[in-house]
Design a protein around this motif. Sequence first.
Motif, PDB file in Angstrom:
ATOM      1  N   THR A 450       0.861  -1.005  -0.132  1.00 12.54           N
ATOM      2  CA  THR A 450       0.057   0.015  -0.222  1.00 12.54           C
ATOM      3  C   THR A 450       0.879   1.247  -0.099  1.00 12.54           C
ATOM      4  O   THR A 450       1.776   1.480   0.991  1.00 12.54           O
ATOM      5  CB  THR A 450      -0.913  -0.123   1.377  1.00 12.54           C
ATOM      6  N   LYS A 451       0.748   1.950  -1.023  1.00 11.06           N
ATOM      7  CA  LYS A 451       1.403   3.385  -1.128  1.00 11.06           C
ATOM      8  C   LYS A 451       0.837   4.336  -0.663  1.00 11.06           C
ATOM      9  O   LYS A 451      -0.507   4.736  -1.067  1.00 11.06           O
ATOM     10  CB  LYS A 451       1.904   3.355  -2.610  1.00 11.06           C
ATOM     11  N   LEU A 452       1.293   5.408   0.205  1.00 14.98           N
ATOM     12  CA  LEU A 452       0.587   6.469   0.658  1.00 14.98           C
ATOM     13  C   LEU A 452       1.101   7.680   0.251  1.00 14.98           C
ATOM     14  O   LEU A 452       2.192   7.742  -0.332  1.00 14.98           O
ATOM     15  CB  LEU A 452       0.995   6.559   2.433  1.00 14.98           C
ATOM     16  N   SER A 453       0.139   8.706   0.482  1.00 11.17           N
ATOM     17  CA  SER A 453       0.429   9.957  -0.392  1.00 11.17           C
ATOM     18  C   SER A 453       1.747  10.629   0.600  1.00 11.17           C
ATOM     19  O   SER A 453       1.657  10.283   1.751  1.00 11.17           O
ATOM     20  CB  SER A 453      -0.790  10.929  -0.444  1.00 11.17           C
ATOM     21  N   GLU A 454       2.177  11.777   0.002  1.00 12.87           N
ATOM     22  CA  GLU A 454       3.194  12.319   0.660  1.00 12.87           C
ATOM     23  C   GLU A 454       2.731  13.193   1.958  1.00 12.87           C
ATOM     24  O   GLU A 454       3.201  13.173   3.023  1.00 12.87           O
ATOM     25  CB  GLU A 454       3.901  13.488  -0.146  1.00 12.87           C
ATOM     26  N   ASP A 455       1.273  13.470   1.865  1.00 14.27           N
ATOM     27  CA  ASP A 455       0.639  14.288   3.205  1.00 14.27           C
ATOM     28  C   ASP A 455       0.558  13.424   4.448  1.00 14.27           C
ATOM     29  O   ASP A 455       1.144  13.517   5.432  1.00 14.27           O
ATOM     30  CB  ASP A 455      -0.697  14.841   2.823  1.00 14.27           C
ATOM     31  N   LYS A 456       0.172  12.133   4.061  1.00 16.15           N
ATOM     32  CA  LYS A 456      -0.068  10.845   4.845  1.00 16.15           C
ATOM     33  C   LYS A 456       1.322  10.658   5.530  1.00 16.15           C
ATOM     34  O   LYS A 456       1.748  10.369   6.666  1.00 16.15           O
ATOM     35  CB  LYS A 456      -0.851   9.781   4.442  1.00 16.15           C
ATOM     36  N   LYS A 457       2.347  10.579   4.774  1.00 10.53           N
ATOM     37  CA  LYS A 457       3.746  10.344   5.055  1.00 10.53           C
ATOM     38  C   LYS A 457       4.213  11.245   6.071  1.00 10.53           C
ATOM     39  O   LYS A 457       4.587  10.978   7.142  1.00 10.53           O
ATOM     40  CB  LYS A 457       4.668  10.032   3.928  1.00 10.53           C
ATOM     41  N   SER A 458       3.937  12.505   5.771  1.00  9.70           N
ATOM     42  CA  SER A 458       4.442  13.593   6.845  1.00  9.70           C
ATOM     43  C   SER A 458       3.625  13.533   7.874  1.00  9.70           C
ATOM     44  O   SER A 458       4.438  13.684   9.160  1.00  9.70           O
ATOM     45  CB  SER A 458       4.140  14.649   5.948  1.00  9.70           C
ATOM     46  N   SER A 459       2.362  13.242   8.192  1.00  4.96           N
ATOM     47  CA  SER A 459       1.602  13.062   9.287  1.00  4.96           C
ATOM     48  C   SER A 459       2.222  11.942  10.096  1.00  4.96           C
ATOM     49  O   SER A 459       2.233  12.136  11.416  1.00  4.96           O
ATOM     50  CB  SER A 459       0.133  12.778   8.796  1.00  4.96           C
ATOM     51  N   LEU A 460       2.520  10.835   9.330  1.00 12.92           N
ATOM     52  CA  LEU A 460       3.080   9.723  10.264  1.00 12.92           C
ATOM     53  C   LEU A 460       4.357   9.896  10.806  1.00 12.92           C
ATOM     54  O   LEU A 460       4.654   9.416  11.961  1.00 12.92           O
ATOM     55  CB  LEU A 460       2.949   8.609   9.338  1.00 12.92           C
ATOM     56  N   ILE A 461       5.143  10.583  10.014  1.00 14.96           N
ATOM     57  CA  ILE A 461       6.466  10.966  10.489  1.00 14.96           C
ATOM     58  C   ILE A 461       6.487  11.833  11.835  1.00 14.96           C
ATOM     59  O   ILE A 461       7.143  11.677  12.722  1.00 14.96           O
ATOM     60  CB  ILE A 461       7.448  11.564   9.387  1.00 14.96           C
ATOM     61  N   LEU A 462       5.624  13.014  11.631  1.00 12.21           N
ATOM     62  CA  LEU A 462       5.413  13.608  13.005  1.00 12.21           C
ATOM     63  C   LEU A 462       4.834  12.953  14.192  1.00 12.21           C
ATOM     64  O   LEU A 462       5.347  13.072  15.189  1.00 12.21           O
ATOM     65  CB  LEU A 462       4.449  14.787  12.373  1.00 12.21           C
ATOM     66  N   ALA A 463       3.950  12.100  13.717  1.00  5.90           N
ATOM     67  CA  ALA A 463       3.494  11.193  14.876  1.00  5.90           C
ATOM     68  C   ALA A 463       4.303  10.309  15.453  1.00  5.90           C
ATOM     69  O   ALA A 463       4.586  10.036  16.674  1.00  5.90           O
ATOM     70  CB  ALA A 463       2.114  10.456  14.341  1.00  5.90           C
ATOM     71  N   ALA A 464       5.223   9.889  14.459  1.00  5.71           N
ATOM     72  CA  ALA A 464       6.431   8.908  14.976  1.00  5.71           C
ATOM     73  C   ALA A 464       7.502   9.425  15.869  1.00  5.71           C
ATOM     74  O   ALA A 464       7.762   9.200  16.782  1.00  5.71           O
ATOM     75  CB  ALA A 464       6.997   8.210  13.833  1.00  5.71           C
ATOM     76  N   GLN A 465       7.778  11.053  15.484  1.00  2.00           N
ATOM     77  CA  GLN A 465       8.444  11.523  16.302  1.00  2.00           C
ATOM     78  C   GLN A 465       7.762  11.889  17.879  1.00  2.00           C
ATOM     79  O   GLN A 465       8.719  11.955  18.858  1.00  2.00           O
ATOM     80  CB  GLN A 465       8.987  12.971  15.661  1.00  2.00           C
ATOM     81  N   THR A 466       6.627  12.347  17.794  1.00  2.00           N
ATOM     82  CA  THR A 466       5.964  12.559  19.044  1.00  2.00           C
ATOM     83  C   THR A 466       5.807  11.436  19.837  1.00  2.00           C
ATOM     84  O   THR A 466       6.117  11.110  21.180  1.00  2.00           O
ATOM     85  CB  THR A 466       4.591  13.255  18.876  1.00  2.00           C
ATOM     86  N   MET A 467       5.523  10.128  18.990  1.00  2.00           N
ATOM     87  CA  MET A 467       5.578   8.893  20.102  1.00  2.00           C
ATOM     88  C   MET A 467       6.874   8.400  20.601  1.00  2.00           C
ATOM     89  O   MET A 467       7.032   7.783  21.670  1.00  2.00           O
ATOM     90  CB  MET A 467       4.980   7.975  19.085  1.00  2.00           C
ATOM     91  N   MET A 537      -1.768   6.651  13.897  1.00  2.00           N
ATOM     92  CA  MET A 537      -1.185   5.369  13.529  1.00  2.00           C
ATOM     93  C   MET A 537      -2.388   4.727  12.749  1.00  2.00           C
ATOM     94  O   MET A 537      -2.187   3.686  12.035  1.00  2.00           O
ATOM     95  CB  MET A 537      -0.974   4.581  14.754  1.00  2.00           C
ATOM     96  N   ASN A 538      -3.603   5.121  12.866  1.00  2.04           N
ATOM     97  CA  ASN A 538      -4.820   4.523  12.196  1.00  2.04           C
ATOM     98  C   ASN A 538      -4.636   4.609  10.658  1.00  2.04           C
ATOM     99  O   ASN A 538      -5.337   3.981   9.674  1.00  2.04           O
ATOM    100  CB  ASN A 538      -5.955   4.879  12.542  1.00  2.04           C
ATOM    101  N   ILE A 539      -3.815   5.504  10.116  1.00  2.00           N
ATOM    102  CA  ILE A 539      -3.634   5.756   8.689  1.00  2.00           C
ATOM    103  C   ILE A 539      -2.492   4.884   8.099  1.00  2.00           C
ATOM    104  O   ILE A 539      -2.416   5.022   6.854  1.00  2.00           O
ATOM    105  CB  ILE A 539      -3.347   7.115   8.241  1.00  2.00           C
ATOM    106  N   LEU A 540      -1.713   4.192   9.035  1.00  2.65           N
ATOM    107  CA  LEU A 540      -0.900   3.354   8.748  1.00  2.65           C
ATOM    108  C   LEU A 540      -1.413   2.245   7.611  1.00  2.65           C
ATOM    109  O   LEU A 540      -2.373   1.757   7.645  1.00  2.65           O
ATOM    110  CB  LEU A 540      -0.256   2.350   9.586  1.00  2.65           C
TER     111      LEU A 540
END
Length: 595
Positions: A450-467, A537-540
């Motif tokens: 499953t390939k994600l959009s750049e926006d979703k990737k950015s959101s996930l990276i920010l969430a990973a940093q916060t987590m 994380m639900n958009i993973l």
Amino acid sequence: MAYDYALVHLKYTIPFAGLLTLILRPLLTKLDLYKTATLILVAFCATLPWDSYLIRHGVWSYPPDAIAGPRLFGVPAEELFFFVIQTYITSMLYILLNKPVLHAQFITNRDDSSSTSRRLRTLGQVFLVGCIAVGAALVKKGGEGTYLGLILVWACPFTLLTWSLSGYFIIKLPLACVATPIIVPTVYLWIVDELALGRGTWAIESGTKLGWRIWGSLELEEAVFFLVTNTLIVFGMVAFDRGLAVLYTFPERFPNAPQTPSPGFLFKALFTDPAKYDMVRVKGIREAVVTLRRKSRSFYLASSVFPGRLRIDLVLLYSFCRVADDLVDESRTESEALEWINKLSNYLDLAYGFEGQSPSSRRYVDAYVERNFPKATQSALELLPTNLLPKGPLYELLEGFKMDLSFAGTGSNGVQFPIKDETDLETYAHRVASTVGELCLWLVFHHCDTKLSEDKKSSLILAAQTMGHALQYVNIARDILVDAEMGRVYLPVNWLKAENLTPQDIVRNPKQPKVEYLRQRLLDRAFKEYDRSRDTMNILPSEVRGPLIVAVESYMEIGRVLREKTGVHSKSRKGRATVPRSRRLWVAWKNLSAA
């Protein structure tokens, strides 16, 4: 009575299969179902003509008042279902026991195997050839040994084939992963068979059996039948997993391996000449697994549900992080630790400097590693998948190591404590934990179908940093005592000042009541960061959402234990609160079910 055989399934086989399905449901992947369905199809097609032969030649019989009536080539529908349900039960138990196992570490060839393994494989082949010969002799002779002979000449050639292909692999696997899924269903079906034979649900005709009984009504031939069929099923699953392990372990040989490979792909991997295996890579994976099992139990548990090649790369990434951290932490002096950090930085300069160039260029990187790092650590650096990872977070991780070293410096009051306030705390957590979370995501982005959009990737990276902040705060809260023994205090100095404490007070007495208040304050901050990032994380991608949530929740459960009044000191290991294994398994099962 026409439903007597059907009642055997309703009472015994279906409930057992249902229980295994309930336990495994959150863990089952498309690949698991694909393997099981393939084995069921093979078992059905292989057993149907053999069973039909037994019935037509009067070896087996089913009283008319014990079966419903429908038949295929003379085989009752209930017996056909037995082919399916037995294969399903044994396959599910095998999958359950093998989930925690990274099969890549058990790939081997003749040169890598011990003399004992070579002898065992040869003895197994000789034994199976002997069984085939005995079976053929019994069939030729006819009479009382016919049924046993038919079992041996039908089952042993398949067993010999799988043993010859995967014998070294089977020998290297943990014994419980192979023996248990053979023994448990076998004993269970022996009991079921004894009850069915006693009731007359099916019968072996006299004159074709030896007449030896194991206990009660259980004939020797039936005991052998269930043992060899369950062995066939397990060996079939092992051969499947060996093919998958070869497919996923060697990306240079199989660059485009899908998550659910076709039979053609699997056969190509299964029949690849073992002499061509990159055993240096396999040994490096083995060392990485040992490191994780010793140093990061929470991640090791979570890694068991990651798919294919992603799991291997995540293990290699975590191994690098742990080895790098140990090189610095276990240094005897500050200057030695700084030297290791500089060498790690130089390694990254070389690894990324040669990235994208010819494979021969990699020799310069490996040569640097061999000259400058201990033998036990070299594979962790050499196998780091730098071609899939951005370099920024890795350099930031080294900056985090430097913050650890600043404790060794001296300030006006002796030892320096670099975590002055919440900003320093967040900076430190970002460098040593958020970086690792981001690197994991880049591996996810690469490996997932499953390939994600750049926006979703950015959101996930920010969430990973916060987590990452949340997880590191839990880590600090857990390790206050251990850190104090090393002369380190990661609680912000301004927090300590508000409680009329100094870092030296914590070092001298890390168990004082005020420390528990500060621990809970840090945990509050951890769960606040966790709450900020958890929903993202639900958009993973679906294939990794559950495993990544388990990885996070397994660690946050340590924080929950620390929050419980009775949990702080009830379970500890070397001064650290731990989560009981049963509770960690429950957390994993619960979160995979909800993902």
